[in-house]
Design an enzyme around this catalytic site. Sequence first.
Site, PDB file in Angstrom:
ATOM      1  CE  LYS A  27     -16.390  44.940 -43.999  1.00 16.63           C
ATOM      2  NZ  LYS A  27     -17.862  44.757 -44.010  1.00 16.63           N
ATOM      3  NE  ARG A  28     -15.460  41.517 -35.492  1.00 15.58           N
ATOM      4  CZ  ARG A  28     -15.853  42.795 -35.326  1.00 15.58           C
ATOM      5  NH1 ARG A  28     -15.152  43.805 -35.845  1.00 15.58           N
ATOM      6  NH2 ARG A  28     -16.913  43.066 -34.599  1.00 15.58           N
ATOM      7  CG  LEU A  66     -12.781  33.329 -48.724  1.00  8.66           C
ATOM      8  CD1 LEU A  66     -11.545  33.594 -49.566  1.00  8.66           C
ATOM      9  CD2 LEU A  66     -13.628  32.220 -49.352  1.00  8.66           C
ATOM     10  N   GLY A 111     -10.233  30.062 -43.287  1.00  9.18           N
ATOM     11  CA  GLY A 111      -8.917  30.382 -43.823  1.00  9.18           C
ATOM     12  C   GLY A 111      -7.960  30.931 -42.760  1.00  9.18           C
ATOM     13  CD  GLU A 114      -7.960  26.672 -45.522  1.00 13.49           C
ATOM     14  OE1 GLU A 114      -7.760  25.699 -46.250  1.00 13.49           O
ATOM     15  OE2 GLU A 114      -8.653  27.648 -45.871  1.00 13.49           O
ATOM     16  CD  GLU A 134     -13.555  26.684 -44.181  1.00 12.79           C
ATOM     17  OE1 GLU A 134     -13.953  26.382 -43.042  1.00 12.79           O
ATOM     18  OE2 GLU A 134     -12.428  27.139 -44.410  1.00 12.79           O
ATOM     19  NE  ARG A 137     -19.789  31.189 -42.898  1.00 12.28           N
ATOM     20  CZ  ARG A 137     -20.550  31.311 -41.826  1.00 12.28           C
ATOM     21  NH1 ARG A 137     -21.813  30.963 -41.859  1.00 12.28           N
ATOM     22  NH2 ARG A 137     -20.060  31.805 -40.697  1.00 12.28           N
TER      23      ARG A 137
END
Length: 260
Positions: A27-28, A66, A111, A114, A134, A137
């Site tokens: 899921k990277r 995320l 994220g 981040e 983000e 999205r």
Amino acid sequence: MTSKDIHLDICGDQNEVAVIRLTRPKKRNAINDALILSIRDLFEKLPATVHAAVIDGEGEHFCAGLDLSELSERDAGQGLIHSRMWHAALERVQYGPVPVVAALHGAVVGGGLELASACHIRVADASTFYALPEGTRGIFVGGGGAVRIPRLIGAARMADMMFTGRVYNAEDGERIGLSQYVVPAGDAFKKAFELAQVIAKNAPLTNYALMHVLPRIAEQPADQGYVSEAMMAAIAQSAPEAKERVRAFLDGKAAKVKKA
Ligand code: 1HE
């Protein structure tokens, strides 16, 4: 609580470097709730022998940010609490027990950026690319990126990344301040580990000052910053270890600074 998607190794001759690896490559290394809580817990419980840490990601990407599959389930109140949960975890990275070097490769996005921004040094290999999807999205950063990323690259560049979906490659990332080092593809972990070993040998008070005091001074008005600096300088120089290190130099027993 430790997620299966994170792995801790304690390395070095004196167990002085913690290697923390995100292990969710399928899921990277996208970060779900269990994984962000594990990051927090892991930084709270590092063994006392550890004086520096490296964080990296298994597979072709550092971190895809995320875990978007969990996003659709949350209402506004839950979103607020979720964001504060990320803040608490990344606060443990930035203001935890030891300096953290991020070994970056592939996607460092959302994220993931981040998380990288909460680290003290970022080493990017040539495959690294940075983005804040983000913006496209329809969401916003929530893991402290709005605070930390402008401090690295400025609010205008961060806004551009979110307005336009702009992607920075490794070299341009270093140029604007997203990383401090760029190395050939595949070498980020090696370089990050070398740096962590160097950092682990510093006087603990110096590392403490750089992690906990310098960022606060940088936020203070200059006149307060000078006083904070003077107090930290006085505390650091009074430690026996500082006296020993300075004496070693004066006695010709410590390394000189060499031209780069
Ligand atoms: C994911 C995620 C994810 C991959 N959440 N599942 N972050 C993003 O918007 C970035 C979204 N990811 C990507 O743009 C790409 O996946 C990558 C550039 C990172 C990698 O591309 P690639 O071609 O190597 O992998 P892939 O085929 O896109 O993904 C492989 C699998 O990982 C696939 O699942 P599968 O079940 O179909 O195999 C993807 O769905 C899954 N995957 N990224 C969930 N992020 C505190 S707030 C922070 C806010 C944010 O971080 S928002 C930005 C989120």
